[in-house]
Design a protein around this motif. Sequence first.
Motif, PDB file in Angstrom:
ATOM      1  N   PHE A  72      32.313  43.688  44.399  1.00 56.52           N
ATOM      2  CA  PHE A  72      33.526  43.080  44.962  1.00 56.52           C
ATOM      3  C   PHE A  72      34.204  42.213  43.904  1.00 56.52           C
ATOM      4  CE2 PHE A  72      30.342  43.675  48.337  1.00 56.52           C
ATOM      5  CZ  PHE A  72      30.946  44.758  48.951  1.00 56.52           C
ATOM      6  N   ASN A  73      35.309  42.734  43.396  1.00 57.29           N
ATOM      7  CA  ASN A  73      35.924  42.126  42.221  1.00 57.29           C
ATOM      8  C   ASN A  73      37.121  41.242  42.566  1.00 57.29           C
ATOM      9  OD1 ASN A  73      38.149  43.862  42.618  1.00 57.29           O
ATOM     10  ND2 ASN A  73      37.242  45.450  41.344  1.00 57.29           N
ATOM     11  N   ASN A 100      42.816  37.245  43.125  1.00 57.59           N
ATOM     12  CA  ASN A 100      43.157  36.192  42.162  1.00 57.59           C
ATOM     13  C   ASN A 100      43.678  36.743  40.848  1.00 57.59           C
ATOM     14  OD1 ASN A 100      41.005  35.104  44.040  1.00 57.59           O
ATOM     15  ND2 ASN A 100      41.628  33.225  43.026  1.00 57.59           N
ATOM     16  N   MET A 101      43.061  37.806  40.348  1.00 59.14           N
ATOM     17  CA  MET A 101      43.453  38.335  39.047  1.00 59.14           C
ATOM     18  C   MET A 101      44.139  39.692  39.149  1.00 59.14           C
ATOM     19  SD  MET A 101      41.130  38.916  35.623  1.00 59.14           S
ATOM     20  CE  MET A 101      40.623  37.194  35.599  1.00 59.14           C
ATOM     21  N   GLY A 102      43.661  40.547  40.041  1.00 57.32           N
ATOM     22  CA  GLY A 102      44.153  41.917  40.097  1.00 57.32           C
ATOM     23  C   GLY A 102      45.634  42.028  40.397  1.00 57.32           C
ATOM     24  N   ILE A 103      46.093  41.368  41.452  1.00 55.44           N
ATOM     25  CA  ILE A 103      47.502  41.469  41.841  1.00 55.44           C
ATOM     26  C   ILE A 103      48.427  40.917  40.749  1.00 55.44           C
ATOM     27  CG2 ILE A 103      49.248  40.629  43.460  1.00 55.44           C
ATOM     28  CD1 ILE A 103      47.240  40.941  45.698  1.00 55.44           C
ATOM     29  N   ILE A 162      43.418  45.167  49.550  1.00 49.35           N
ATOM     30  CA  ILE A 162      42.994  45.324  50.942  1.00 49.35           C
ATOM     31  C   ILE A 162      41.684  46.106  51.018  1.00 49.35           C
ATOM     32  CG2 ILE A 162      43.585  46.421  53.147  1.00 49.35           C
ATOM     33  CD1 ILE A 162      46.551  45.804  52.443  1.00 49.35           C
ATOM     34  N   ILE A 163      41.572  47.163  50.197  1.00 47.64           N
ATOM     35  CA  ILE A 163      40.334  47.948  50.172  1.00 47.64           C
ATOM     36  C   ILE A 163      39.145  47.068  49.814  1.00 47.64           C
ATOM     37  CG2 ILE A 163      39.100  49.744  48.882  1.00 47.64           C
ATOM     38  CD1 ILE A 163      41.861  51.144  48.599  1.00 47.64           C
ATOM     39  N   GLU A 164      39.310  46.316  48.721  1.00 43.62           N
ATOM     40  CA  GLU A 164      38.210  45.447  48.276  1.00 43.62           C
ATOM     41  C   GLU A 164      37.879  44.403  49.336  1.00 43.62           C
ATOM     42  OE1 GLU A 164      36.435  41.881  46.944  1.00 43.62           O
ATOM     43  OE2 GLU A 164      38.608  41.999  47.207  1.00 43.62           O
ATOM     44  N   LEU A 193      43.828  52.286  38.782  1.00 43.42           N
ATOM     45  CA  LEU A 193      42.427  52.405  39.191  1.00 43.42           C
ATOM     46  C   LEU A 193      41.497  51.906  38.103  1.00 43.42           C
ATOM     47  CD1 LEU A 193      40.588  53.406  41.491  1.00 43.42           C
ATOM     48  CD2 LEU A 193      40.492  55.623  40.320  1.00 43.42           C
ATOM     49  N   LEU A 194      41.827  52.183  36.838  1.00 38.27           N
ATOM     50  CA  LEU A 194      41.000  51.704  35.727  1.00 38.27           C
ATOM     51  C   LEU A 194      41.040  50.178  35.635  1.00 38.27           C
ATOM     52  CD1 LEU A 194      41.794  54.270  32.879  1.00 38.27           C
ATOM     53  CD2 LEU A 194      39.849  54.239  34.451  1.00 38.27           C
ATOM     54  N   VAL A 195      42.223  49.603  35.796  1.00 42.98           N
ATOM     55  CA  VAL A 195      42.340  48.140  35.774  1.00 42.98           C
ATOM     56  C   VAL A 195      41.532  47.537  36.920  1.00 42.98           C
ATOM     57  CG1 VAL A 195      43.942  46.202  36.060  1.00 42.98           C
ATOM     58  CG2 VAL A 195      44.584  48.143  34.612  1.00 42.98           C
ATOM     59  N   PHE A 196      41.666  48.111  38.112  1.00 45.26           N
ATOM     60  CA  PHE A 196      40.914  47.648  39.281  1.00 45.26           C
ATOM     61  C   PHE A 196      39.414  47.731  39.031  1.00 45.26           C
ATOM     62  CE2 PHE A 196      38.859  48.873  43.368  1.00 45.26           C
ATOM     63  CZ  PHE A 196      39.068  47.686  44.069  1.00 45.26           C
ATOM     64  N   ALA A 197      38.968  48.827  38.418  1.00 46.14           N
ATOM     65  CA  ALA A 197      37.539  49.056  38.192  1.00 46.14           C
ATOM     66  C   ALA A 197      36.934  48.051  37.223  1.00 46.14           C
ATOM     67  CB  ALA A 197      37.320  50.476  37.672  1.00 46.14           C
ATOM     68  N   ALA A 198      37.755  47.544  36.291  1.00 45.40           N
ATOM     69  CA  ALA A 198      37.233  46.658  35.243  1.00 45.40           C
ATOM     70  C   ALA A 198      37.363  45.176  35.570  1.00 45.40           C
ATOM     71  CB  ALA A 198      37.943  46.954  33.925  1.00 45.40           C
ATOM     72  N   LEU A 199      37.930  44.839  36.727  1.00 49.57           N
ATOM     73  CA  LEU A 199      38.135  43.428  37.069  1.00 49.57           C
ATOM     74  C   LEU A 199      36.802  42.690  37.203  1.00 49.57           C
ATOM     75  CD1 LEU A 199      40.963  43.807  39.749  1.00 49.57           C
ATOM     76  CD2 LEU A 199      41.179  42.666  37.522  1.00 49.57           C
ATOM     77  N   PRO A 200      36.780  41.402  36.901  1.00 49.16           N
ATOM     78  CA  PRO A 200      35.540  40.612  37.007  1.00 49.16           C
ATOM     79  C   PRO A 200      35.209  40.306  38.462  1.00 49.16           C
ATOM     80  CG  PRO A 200      37.373  39.202  36.410  1.00 49.16           C
ATOM     81  CD  PRO A 200      37.904  40.599  36.389  1.00 49.16           C
ATOM     82  N   PRO A 201      34.014  39.744  38.722  1.00 51.78           N
ATOM     83  CA  PRO A 201      33.609  39.442  40.102  1.00 51.78           C
ATOM     84  C   PRO A 201      34.536  38.430  40.771  1.00 51.78           C
ATOM     85  CG  PRO A 201      31.726  39.320  38.613  1.00 51.78           C
ATOM     86  CD  PRO A 201      32.951  39.433  37.753  1.00 51.78           C
ATOM     87  N   ALA A 202      34.727  38.601  42.066  1.00 51.97           N
ATOM     88  CA  ALA A 202      35.554  37.673  42.838  1.00 51.97           C
ATOM     89  C   ALA A 202      34.834  36.340  43.024  1.00 51.97           C
ATOM     90  CB  ALA A 202      35.878  38.278  44.203  1.00 51.97           C
ATOM     91  N   VAL A 203      35.585  35.261  42.965  1.00 54.08           N
ATOM     92  CA  VAL A 203      35.028  33.925  43.209  1.00 54.08           C
ATOM     93  C   VAL A 203      34.498  33.826  44.636  1.00 54.08           C
ATOM     94  CG1 VAL A 203      35.551  31.459  43.216  1.00 54.08           C
ATOM     95  CG2 VAL A 203      36.601  32.943  41.512  1.00 54.08           C
ATOM     96  N   LEU A 204      35.050  34.622  45.531  1.00 52.81           N
ATOM     97  CA  LEU A 204      34.602  34.620  46.922  1.00 52.81           C
ATOM     98  C   LEU A 204      33.110  34.925  47.032  1.00 52.81           C
ATOM     99  CD1 LEU A 204      35.358  34.429  49.944  1.00 52.81           C
ATOM    100  CD2 LEU A 204      35.907  36.874  49.866  1.00 52.81           C
ATOM    101  N   ASN A 205      32.551  35.645  46.051  1.00 53.50           N
ATOM    102  CA  ASN A 205      31.118  35.950  46.075  1.00 53.50           C
ATOM    103  C   ASN A 205      30.283  34.671  46.082  1.00 53.50           C
ATOM    104  OD1 ASN A 205      30.749  38.996  45.829  1.00 53.50           O
ATOM    105  ND2 ASN A 205      32.172  38.614  44.150  1.00 53.50           N
TER     106      ASN A 205
END
Length: 295
Positions: A101-102, A106-109, A129-131, A244-256
């Motif tokens: 869960f990336n 915070n960063m992706g959008i 929304i998917i994540e 999709l590549l940018v989404f795949a490489a994003l760091p972990p979400a702070v929400l974790n």
Amino acid sequence: MLDAALRIFSIIFPVFACSALGAAYGYFRRPDMAVVNRLNMEFFAPFLVFWALMDKPFDFLAFRDLTIGGVAVVLGSGLLLLPLAWLFRINLKTFLPPMMFNNSGNMGIPLILFAFGESALQAAVVLFIIEMVLHFTVGFYILNHRTNPLHLLKMPMIQATILGLLFSSLHLTLPDALANTVKLLGQVSIPLLLFSLGVRLLDVNFRDWKLGTLGAIAGPAAGLGSAFLIAQWLELSATHYALLLVFAALPPAVLNVLVAEQYQQEPDRVASIVLLGNLASLVIMPAILWFALPH
């Protein structure tokens, strides 16, 4: 090559500058961001989602393969890293959620918005929304098998998604005065997400730096591996493939970190994974943009 480097710098700089300003302000002021974060997730961000979905006709078929790809990246990252977690005897409940869960909010959008323009906002929101839905269903189920997925319907973000899709599918519009108000409130969300990220990262530590370093490398690698595998079976446009590549490489979400604290699932270790993953993104995300963006 210089032009491409300058373009990537212009994309990356606002994202990390806003987070750095949040970290600087948080260092000197130590603000309580709980109310701000809750306000953003329950008020401003839902307006952003609603506006992005209803502003232009939402073509469900156009986002079908991107949606499948997003789901595959999230779930595939967990599946690919299962053997690694078993090999190093890492607690699955600690390691897998940050890998899956990336930071799509915070960063992706903001990153996608700066890199691909406002025309890509709908796609960025779809991936977010998917994540988010998978995090609040699959992610919570990993930590607690008693989680009720129906609780999602109580979330303002999900309600805004449903309402936005309804408006778009029925071709409903708002009067200009209301539409501009919705847009203005939604625009608050993006800089606030980045600022909050910077403040939040001050609270984590380097205690488990070995696990954090492993996660910083393994997370994007598993995400990209999943994206490359699933893309062979999908009909993605060049832009959607890059997204999709940018989404795949994003760091972990702070929400974790917040979820780990809620379930008392080694929050300090999760915090180290999240911190080092986001620090590593200073190097990883420019490299991914260099590869994904048309030169």
